[in-house]
Design a protein around this motif. Structure first.
Motif, PDB file in Angstrom:
ATOM      1  N   THR A  32       0.823  -1.205   0.000  1.00 10.96           N
ATOM      2  CA  THR A  32       0.000   0.000   0.000  1.00 10.96           C
ATOM      3  C   THR A  32       0.860   1.260   0.000  1.00 10.96           C
ATOM      4  N   LEU A  33       1.949   1.253   0.775  1.00  9.69           N
ATOM      5  CA  LEU A  33       2.819   2.427   0.819  1.00  9.69           C
ATOM      6  C   LEU A  33       3.423   2.716  -0.547  1.00  9.69           C
ATOM      7  N   PHE A  34       3.870   1.683  -1.240  1.00 12.35           N
ATOM      8  CA  PHE A  34       4.454   1.890  -2.573  1.00 12.35           C
ATOM      9  C   PHE A  34       3.396   2.382  -3.559  1.00 12.35           C
ATOM     10  N   MET A  35       2.179   1.849  -3.455  1.00 10.45           N
ATOM     11  CA  MET A  35       1.106   2.327  -4.325  1.00 10.45           C
ATOM     12  C   MET A  35       0.789   3.792  -4.037  1.00 10.45           C
ATOM     13  N   LEU A  36       0.725   4.139  -2.763  1.00  4.36           N
ATOM     14  CA  LEU A  36       0.465   5.536  -2.407  1.00  4.36           C
ATOM     15  C   LEU A  36       1.613   6.433  -2.851  1.00  4.36           C
ATOM     16  N   THR A  37       2.830   5.894  -2.835  1.00  8.74           N
ATOM     17  CA  THR A  37       3.978   6.684  -3.287  1.00  8.74           C
ATOM     18  C   THR A  37       3.856   7.037  -4.757  1.00  8.74           C
ATOM     19  N   VAL A  38       3.540   6.031  -5.582  1.00 10.55           N
ATOM     20  CA  VAL A  38       3.374   6.290  -7.010  1.00 10.55           C
ATOM     21  C   VAL A  38       2.208   7.244  -7.249  1.00 10.55           C
ATOM     22  N   GLY A  39       1.099   7.015  -6.537  1.00  6.55           N
ATOM     23  CA  GLY A  39      -0.050   7.901  -6.693  1.00  6.55           C
ATOM     24  C   GLY A  39       0.255   9.321  -6.265  1.00  6.55           C
ATOM     25  N   ALA A  40       1.006   9.479  -5.155  1.00  7.58           N
ATOM     26  CA  ALA A  40       1.354  10.820  -4.686  1.00  7.58           C
ATOM     27  C   ALA A  40       2.260  11.536  -5.682  1.00  7.58           C
ATOM     28  N   ILE A  41       3.222  10.812  -6.238  1.00 11.09           N
ATOM     29  CA  ILE A  41       4.106  11.419  -7.247  1.00 11.09           C
ATOM     30  C   ILE A  41       3.299  11.851  -8.464  1.00 11.09           C
ATOM     31  N   ALA A  42       2.327  11.016  -8.859  1.00 14.44           N
ATOM     32  CA  ALA A  42       1.498  11.373 -10.015  1.00 14.44           C
ATOM     33  C   ALA A  42       0.681  12.637  -9.746  1.00 14.44           C
ATOM     34  N   VAL A  43       0.108  12.741  -8.536  1.00 13.55           N
ATOM     35  CA  VAL A  43      -0.697  13.929  -8.210  1.00 13.55           C
ATOM     36  C   VAL A  43       0.179  15.170  -8.121  1.00 13.55           C
TER      37      VAL A  43
ATOM     38  N   SER B 143       3.012  15.740  -9.540  1.00 13.54           N
ATOM     39  CA  SER B 143       3.587  16.111 -10.839  1.00 13.54           C
ATOM     40  C   SER B 143       2.527  16.397 -11.893  1.00 13.54           C
ATOM     41  N   GLY B 144       1.259  16.163 -11.553  1.00 11.72           N
ATOM     42  CA  GLY B 144       0.182  16.443 -12.496  1.00 11.72           C
ATOM     43  C   GLY B 144       0.015  15.404 -13.579  1.00 11.72           C
ATOM     44  N   ARG B 145       0.485  14.189 -13.356  1.00 10.72           N
ATOM     45  CA  ARG B 145       0.385  13.125 -14.355  1.00 10.72           C
ATOM     46  C   ARG B 145      -0.713  12.141 -13.982  1.00 10.72           C
ATOM     47  N   HIS B 146      -1.218  11.453 -14.998  1.00 13.59           N
ATOM     48  CA  HIS B 146      -2.229  10.414 -14.774  1.00 13.59           C
ATOM     49  C   HIS B 146      -1.571   9.051 -14.961  1.00 13.59           C
ATOM     50  N   VAL B 147      -1.718   8.192 -13.963  1.00 11.71           N
ATOM     51  CA  VAL B 147      -1.125   6.858 -14.002  1.00 11.71           C
ATOM     52  C   VAL B 147      -2.232   5.838 -13.808  1.00 11.71           C
ATOM     53  N   SER B 148      -2.211   4.777 -14.621  1.00 15.37           N
ATOM     54  CA  SER B 148      -3.208   3.721 -14.523  1.00 15.37           C
ATOM     55  C   SER B 148      -3.123   3.025 -13.171  1.00 15.37           C
TER      56      SER B 148
END
Length: 607
Positions: free
Chosen positions: A322-333, A335-340
């Motif tokens: 969960t932490l790694f998923m939240l990390t990727v999601g936080a970086i996407a938010v 940086s303004g990017r959309h990640v699947s």
């Protein structure tokens, strides 16, 4: 990108199914062969260059994953206790860098070795036990060693041995768990002297913080007056040993085991609450908002909250995922990017395997990632209508429909794995989870987490009081005659077809042939154990350590000859070895049991 990450993960996981980890030279030879084949494919093949490059990258990623696992494994395997050092008194100095576990006879903890006063090599990380019994004069210790605490430096005299467990099919593999934890020797303490009360460090600081939280919970809610309060300790710091064994049986029969430990749901909930609170406060100050948006500040602080909770919880696979998923999601938010969402899950999978290449040996790893993947599968395959939900009733109906679909997806999708790993499935789990998930996740867990931040004992009393009616309901559900269903472990072919059927069944409604998937899933229901031919017998001698347990099966009858040893008040060979083996073989009753004599090595598992 996704195909490359999948290939890398498969390369790591594929090594778990090898009978022996290859040596380093074999790994480099494999990698060189892949590079050579890729070069020949690039030069000779008539396939378009982009496709050739993609195939080459996939092969390279698979080989790199396998080599990474072999390299990490060879490093760990080289840190081995010499055979000549086993059973000898060895003087070592080191640090207690884990939260000590309480056992029936004393304490067990992980010890990081700093210095060895011996000609023998001692592995860097050990698992040591302190025995408190006064009946054994050889190991009865002075009072100073009766309470070993996290973060302390000790000079100890120990006796060590290589990790050893019971080798039975469908049983718990303690050697694999110790290997995954980097522990290459176990032993017990004969004498010791505390040198320092606290040794600064990341691991020791976290261990001390977890220990203080546990001490506070136990002081406020003592076990004598609140026997079930250990659940709050498990929810706060991931100390599952705090929950009595009788409650674990209730949770297993009701399918709610995943709620009584730090799961991804709890980490996400805590992170989300912090993010909402910070965003709410931040947007009330225009000066702050002008410098940094409230939403991004909430995401930033929510990630730190998730990281803190994950470390406090012991950094198990579900929390790390969960932490790694939240990390990727936080970086996407940020940086303004959309990640699947599936790519986020895939990145989390690779990150967990990089940190722990042997995580695939744990059933929790597969159940954790498969459950999240099923939730995403159910969410993306659901037909969503465009009209807005105009009323509270419509919004409630939509939420109930979504919750029911996700519950159904996880129940059906994890059924093959549960039967493969545990040979059982809770028939009441859809009902119990429908009540327990929102109650534990939205009520009890937030109060418990809040008690970590606000030192007010009333929060713990309230959380424990709210947990009591749920435990009454779960105990009633576990006592139902058909609460749990046992089935033999599926064969590889049945398991693969059942997984295919589960995914097929969860496809969007209206697709042709979707109803036929039920026949693939029914293979699990009608699976049968091994049939012994008429006139023959199969004799299985189970590994129970010091003792005996023999299962004799004929065409129509099953006999158990001796029942292995008694380990502790919560474990014996009957519970740990014999019953799991019989259920995996499809045996639901015995036609006879012979206990040769009263010695606990032979009669300890009879009950």
């Amino acid at each position: 990108m996704s195909a490359t990450l999948i290939a890398f993960a498969l390369g790591i996981l594929g090594c778990q199914f090898l009978p022996e980890i290859p040596d380093g030279p074999w790994g480099w030879l494999t990698l060189g062969t892949v590079l050579l084949l890729g070069l020949l494919l690039t030069l000779r093949s008539r396939t378009p260059q982009p496709i050739r490059l993609r195939i080459f990258l996939i092969l390279l990623a698979f080989s790199a994953g396998a080599n990474y696992t072999c390299w990490r494994s060879s490093q760990l395997l080289s840190d081995t206790l010499p055979e000549a050092a086993m059973g000898r008194n060895i003087r070592i100095t080191g640090v207690v860098d884990s939260l000590p576990d309480r056992t029936a006879r004393g304490q067990r903890f992980q010890f990081l070795v700093e210095h060895v006063d011996s000609p023998f090599h001692v592995p860097e990380r050990l698992q040591l036990s302190v025995w408190h019994t006064q009946q054994d004069t050889e190991t009865a210790l002075d009072q100073s060693l009766r309470e070993v605490k996290a973060g302390e430096r000790w000079a100890l005299t120990v006796r060590l041995k290589r990790p050893h467990g019971l080798a039975n099919p469908h049983g718990y593999d303690i050697e694999a768990r110790l290997f995954e934890s980097g522990i290459r020797a176990t032993g017990y303490v004969k004498a010791g002297e505390r040198l320092d009360a606290f040794v600064p460090g990341v691991a020791t600081t976290i261990a001390v913080l977890r220990s203080r939280i546990r001490e506070r919970f136990e002081r406020v809610l003592p076990a004598e007056a609140f026997p079930d309060a250990g659940i709050l300790t498990a929810l706060a710091i991931g100390d599952q040993k705090a929950i009595p064994g009788s409650l674990w049986q209730v949770f297993a029969k009701t399918g709610t085991t995943h709620l009584m430990s730090i799961s991804g749901l709890h980490v996400t909930l805590f992170s989300g609450l912090v993010a909402l609170l910070v965003s709410f406060i931040w947007r009330r100050n225009p000066r702050w908002v002008s410098r940094f948006p409230a939403q991004k500040m909430g995401v930033f602080c929510g990630w730190f909250a998730a990281a803190f909770y994950t470390l406090i919880a012991g950094a198990g696979v579900p929390a790390l995922r969960t932490l790694f998923m939240l990390t990727v999601g936080a970086i996407a938010v940020l940086s303004g990017r959309h990640v699947s969402p599936f790519r986020i899950l895939l990145v989390a999978l690779v990150a967990v395997l990089l940190l722990d290449p042997w995580a695939g040996m744990s059933p929790g790893f597969w159940l954790s990632f498969v459950a999240v993947g099923l939730l995403l599968w159910a969410a993306l395959s659901e037909h969503v209508s465009s009209p807005e939900q105009r009323s509270l009733k419509q919004r409630l109906q939509h939420w109930l429909k979504t919750f029911g679909r996700t519950q159904w997806a996880v129940t059906i999708g994890t059924l093959p794995l549960l039967l493969l790993f545990f040979s059982q499935f809770s028939l009441v789990s859809p009902l119990t989870n429908a009540i327990a998930i929102p109650w534990v996740s939205a009520v009890v867990t937030p109060l418990t987490i809040l008690a970590l931040v606000i030192p007010w004992d009333g929060l713990l009393y309230l959380a424990n009081a709210l947990m009591t009616p749920l435990l009454v309901f779960l105990s009633w559900s576990a006592a139902l005659p058909l609460a749990i269903w046992h089935a033999p472990a599926p064969s590889p072919m049945v398991f693969a077809l059942a997984c295919l059927g589960a995914l097929w069944w969860l496809l969007p409604a209206g697709l042709p042939g979707r109803g036929l998937a039920i026949f693939l899933c029914l293979l699990l229901v009608f699976a049968q154990g091994e049939r012994i031919p008429e006139g023959q017998a199969r004799i299985d001698v189970l590994d129970v350590g010091q003792g005996l347990a023999v299962v004799v099966r004929t065409h129509q009858h099953v006999l158990l000859y001796d029942t292995g040893p008694y380990y502790s008040s919560v474990a014996d060979a009957g519970v740990r070895v014999i019953v799991p083996y019989l259920r995996a073989m499809g045996v639901d009753r015995l036609d006879g049991m012979v206990v040769t004599h009263r010695d606990t090595d032979h009669s300890g598992g009879a009950q």
